[in-house]
Design a protein around this motif. Sequence first.
Motif, PDB file in Angstrom:
ATOM      1  N   SER A 143     -24.192  19.010   2.594  1.00  0.00           N
ATOM      2  CA  SER A 143     -24.881  19.011   1.306  1.00  0.00           C
ATOM      3  C   SER A 143     -25.958  20.085   1.278  1.00  0.00           C
ATOM      4  O   SER A 143     -26.466  20.487   2.322  1.00  0.00           O
ATOM      5  N   GLN A 144     -26.274  20.529   0.070  1.00  0.00           N
ATOM      6  CA  GLN A 144     -27.371  21.478  -0.096  1.00  0.00           C
ATOM      7  C   GLN A 144     -28.667  20.701  -0.184  1.00  0.00           C
ATOM      8  O   GLN A 144     -28.786  19.803  -1.006  1.00  0.00           O
TER       9      GLN A 144
ATOM     10  N   ASP B 233     -24.494  18.281  -3.721  1.00  0.00           N
ATOM     11  CA  ASP B 233     -25.839  18.392  -4.293  1.00  0.00           C
ATOM     12  C   ASP B 233     -26.477  17.070  -4.690  1.00  0.00           C
ATOM     13  O   ASP B 233     -27.531  17.064  -5.312  1.00  0.00           O
ATOM     14  N   ARG B 234     -25.857  15.952  -4.321  1.00  0.00           N
ATOM     15  CA  ARG B 234     -26.455  14.677  -4.733  1.00  0.00           C
ATOM     16  C   ARG B 234     -25.902  13.530  -3.909  1.00  0.00           C
ATOM     17  O   ARG B 234     -24.850  13.648  -3.295  1.00  0.00           O
TER      18      ARG B 234
ATOM     19  N   ARG C 241     -19.884   6.136 -11.817  1.00  0.00           N
ATOM     20  CA  ARG C 241     -21.141   5.810 -12.484  1.00  0.00           C
ATOM     21  C   ARG C 241     -22.323   6.298 -11.666  1.00  0.00           C
ATOM     22  O   ARG C 241     -23.276   6.864 -12.191  1.00  0.00           O
ATOM     23  N   SER C 242     -22.258   6.083 -10.360  1.00  0.00           N
ATOM     24  CA  SER C 242     -23.431   6.335  -9.516  1.00  0.00           C
ATOM     25  C   SER C 242     -23.580   7.799  -9.142  1.00  0.00           C
ATOM     26  O   SER C 242     -24.703   8.316  -9.084  1.00  0.00           O
ATOM     27  N   LEU C 243     -22.474   8.467  -8.861  1.00  0.00           N
ATOM     28  CA  LEU C 243     -22.569   9.830  -8.341  1.00  0.00           C
ATOM     29  C   LEU C 243     -22.414  10.881  -9.445  1.00  0.00           C
ATOM     30  O   LEU C 243     -22.662  12.058  -9.236  1.00  0.00           O
TER      31      LEU C 243
ATOM     32  N   GLY D  45     -30.561   7.309   2.476  1.00  0.00           N
ATOM     33  CA  GLY D  45     -29.598   7.383   1.384  1.00  0.00           C
ATOM     34  C   GLY D  45     -29.870   8.535   0.442  1.00  0.00           C
ATOM     35  O   GLY D  45     -29.153   8.710  -0.539  1.00  0.00           O
ATOM     36  N   THR D  46     -30.896   9.334   0.721  1.00  0.00           N
ATOM     37  CA  THR D  46     -31.167  10.522  -0.100  1.00  0.00           C
ATOM     38  C   THR D  46     -30.997  11.759   0.781  1.00  0.00           C
ATOM     39  O   THR D  46     -30.980  11.666   2.014  1.00  0.00           O
ATOM     40  N   LEU D  47     -30.897  12.907   0.142  1.00  0.00           N
ATOM     41  CA  LEU D  47     -30.739  14.139   0.900  1.00  0.00           C
ATOM     42  C   LEU D  47     -32.093  14.615   1.416  1.00  0.00           C
ATOM     43  O   LEU D  47     -33.094  14.588   0.698  1.00  0.00           O
TER      44      LEU D  47
END
Lengths: 202, 153
Positions: free
Chosen positions: A72-73, B62-63, B86-88, B119-121
């Motif tokens: 991922s970026q 990117d998410r 829905r979520s992504l 759970g986040t980047l």
Amino acid sequence: MVRPWVEKAGATFAVGVDRSDVLGSAFGLKAIPVSFLVDEVGIIRLRGGGPSAEFLAEIEGILKEPVSGVRSQPPRLADASPIEELRGRVVVEPDRGGHRLALAQALERAGWLEEAEAEATEAVRRMPNDAQAWFTRGLVRLRREQRDTALRDFREAQRRDPGNWRIRKQIWALENPERFYGPEGIDWAWQREEVERERGEK
Amino acid sequence: MFRRTLAGLVAVGFLGGTVLAAPLPVVKAGGVAYVSARDLEKQAGIAIKPLSEGVYVACSEDRCALLRLTRLTGDEVQVALDELARSLGVEVGFAEDGRAATLAMKAAAETAGSTGMPGTLAPQVEWVGLDGGKVSLAQFRGRRVLINSWASW
């Protein structure tokens, strides 16, 4: 400050000095130590405090997973934009305290401390109840060796965020360096006494 | 927006979406359409990773998004397409027989950056190293990294 600890530990991993509180302000950290495990995709998988057995077991579990081919970026932090871009945002919205604060942090990282202090002051003026704004100006002033004014800013930050242990310990270390950097190392008993004393005063 | 072709496959016109891959096999259970995590990763570039009991995180380039409607069949994790969509922020187009689905990524909403929560980047972060050089998370991309934030006090 950091080098003696790293050398004593014999650390071979990369060590970065977070003088402008990048992680703290980005992730709203109230206390450290804190650890994050980021996997090969770029996902934060774990967030924990010190090296507990449970945390280490979770790390080991993740290390055993098959490696994903997805990458991922990473998102950019609000204050990680180039300085000129941040300056541009201030020009467009000069009264937005968040833009001023982001610019102050970027200027501090670049070593432009006089301008960083000016922007941090603008941030404080526009966000007088924001602990991070006061804390950032305090950090800049500390780098400029303005101990007394830095301490005043840290106290203002603490008043606005009394549960923030990073701010508290920064104040303690400045006012009582012998309790942190003396030959006996950190005086944990003194810290416990300070907490009890503060509780008694409330 | 969907259009059916003469061959019986769905030719999907996604508005603003980027088609990710060839159609993925779909499994239906209890009225819910699932795709396998393995297919999502290999063919659609979406990683599915476990976070906690019953909770997974799906991340594209990117998410990320949390998923709860997953099921395990043997060792295979299967993801509910409806929740993924829905979520992504994914558009899903089903084949006429419902046995395959094509995915397209919608444009990402403007994100406020990482929160630092699982759970986040992880964001782009960099610091000055002890030797005066730069230490950045980007230099470890593709590897598993443990970041420990500490202080001399």
